[in-house]
Design an enzyme around this catalytic site. Structure first.
Site, short mmCIF file in Angstrom:
data_model
loop_
_atom_site.label_atom_id
_atom_site.label_comp_id
_atom_site.label_asym_id
_atom_site.label_seq_id
_atom_site.Cartn_x
_atom_site.Cartn_y
_atom_site.Cartn_z
N THR A 136 9.60 4.79 2.53
CA THR A 136 8.15 4.77 2.46
C THR A 136 7.57 3.95 3.62
O THR A 136 8.08 2.88 3.95
CB THR A 136 7.67 4.19 1.11
OG1 THR A 136 8.21 4.97 0.04
CG2 THR A 136 6.15 4.23 1.02
N LEU A 166 7.76 -1.63 -0.61
CA LEU A 166 7.75 -0.22 -0.21
C LEU A 166 9.20 0.22 -0.13
O LEU A 166 10.05 -0.50 0.40
CB LEU A 166 7.06 -0.04 1.15
CG LEU A 166 5.54 -0.25 1.19
CD1 LEU A 166 5.02 -0.05 2.61
CD2 LEU A 166 4.82 0.68 0.22
N ASP A 167 9.49 1.40 -0.65
CA ASP A 167 10.86 1.92 -0.63
C ASP A 167 11.37 2.07 0.80
O ASP A 167 10.60 2.08 1.76
CB ASP A 167 10.92 3.29 -1.33
CG ASP A 167 10.61 3.21 -2.81
OD1 ASP A 167 10.76 2.12 -3.38
OD2 ASP A 167 10.20 4.24 -3.37
N PHE A 168 12.67 2.25 0.91
CA PHE A 168 13.35 2.38 2.21
C PHE A 168 12.69 3.43 3.09
O PHE A 168 12.47 3.21 4.28
CB PHE A 168 14.82 2.73 1.96
CG PHE A 168 15.67 2.80 3.19
CD1 PHE A 168 15.96 1.66 3.93
CD2 PHE A 168 16.20 4.01 3.62
CE1 PHE A 168 16.75 1.72 5.08
CE2 PHE A 168 16.99 4.08 4.76
CZ PHE A 168 17.27 2.92 5.49
N LYS A 191 4.77 -0.91 8.04
CA LYS A 191 6.21 -0.75 7.83
C LYS A 191 6.65 0.66 8.23
O LYS A 191 6.13 1.64 7.72
CB LYS A 191 6.57 -1.01 6.37
CG LYS A 191 8.04 -0.75 6.05
CD LYS A 191 8.28 -0.72 4.57
CE LYS A 191 9.70 -0.31 4.21
NZ LYS A 191 10.02 1.08 4.58
#
Length: 251
Positions: A117, A113-115, A75
């Protein structure tokens, strides 16, 4: 409708295995009257079935579940781990359209996963596998590399093995190692098993550090390795089955 069998698996489990949604989401769908067996709308999830024959969701027949499949996706930063975003930001599925082979089944992310990360995000077609991997009780380790600005010692990081409470939230044992280097912008490798919301960032901020990059490098035995950013690869079926068995035995 004929009498339903008392053997087999609960319908929520079967639908989760078929990739319809997670077991909890399926139970909500049943409560909303969206699931039927042989044309009769269900009003309870407390039903066992030998198979999904005759089961419909929103009037559509449910296909037999495929074998559990697991994909690794690198990602990039700047993607939401969701199917859609009210703010219109791009999601992981925007990138996955080009990263996955055609005819790939519907995939659900394992955790989030955060924006901002980056790194390893696992995706599966199996709701039961997803849930088992996410549960803190399963003890599946997640490893991150965080680049953080500020001053911290290895002794402070070692104290995280005992867990820490921040703003009333208890975070369990974290293994953290300060990578070699100099200056106040350092890389820290952290391995944890709970995966609470923004756990790595909150713990490091509690130590007075400012995280400016965060990358997940491993989830359980599966590693990011040299998978290019924005690309996805399917994990070998034998490795998935071996991991599933280890989850059932307990960790």
């Amino acid at each position: 409708m004929p009498a339903l069998p008392e053997t087999g698996d609960r319908i929520a489990k079967l639908l989760a295995r078929a990739g319809v949604a997670s077991r909890r989401e399926v139970e909500r769908m049943i409560a909303d009257g969206r699931v039927a067996v042989d044309g009769k709308v269900l009003d309870t999830p407390a039903i066992k079935l030998e198979s999904l024959k005759g089961v419909t969701v929103d009037g559509n027949a449910v296909a037999a579940p495929e074998a559990p499949r697991l994909f690794a996706f690198h990602k990039p930063s700047g993607l939401i781990t969701a199917e859609r975003d009210p703010a219109g930001r791009p999601t992981i599925y925007t990138a996955l359209r080009n990263a996955l082979p055609k005819n790939t089944p519907r995939l659900m992310p394992v955790g989030r996963l955060d924006f901002t990360t980056e790194g390893l995000l696992l995706l599966t077609n199996d709701g039961e596998l997803k849930r088992a991997m996410e549960l803190p009780a399963s003890g599946v380790p997640r490893t991150y590399r965080a680049r953080a600005f500020g001053d911290v010692s290895q002794a402070q990081l070692d104290d995280l093995m005992e867990g820490v409470t921040i703003d009333g939230v208890r975070y369990g044992s974290i293994e953290a190692d300060l990578e070699r280097g100099s200056g106040r912008n350092r890389w820290i490798e952290m391995t944890l098993t709970e995966g609470k919301n923004r756990e790595v960032r909150r713990v490091l901020e509690h130590l007075g550090l400012k995280v400016n990059r965060l990358l997940r490098t491993a989830y359980g035995p599966f590693e990011l390795a040299d998978l290019p950013r924005g690309q996805a690869v399917e994990i070998r079926q034998s490795d998935v089955e071996r991991f599933r068995k280890s989850l059932k035995r307990g960790r």
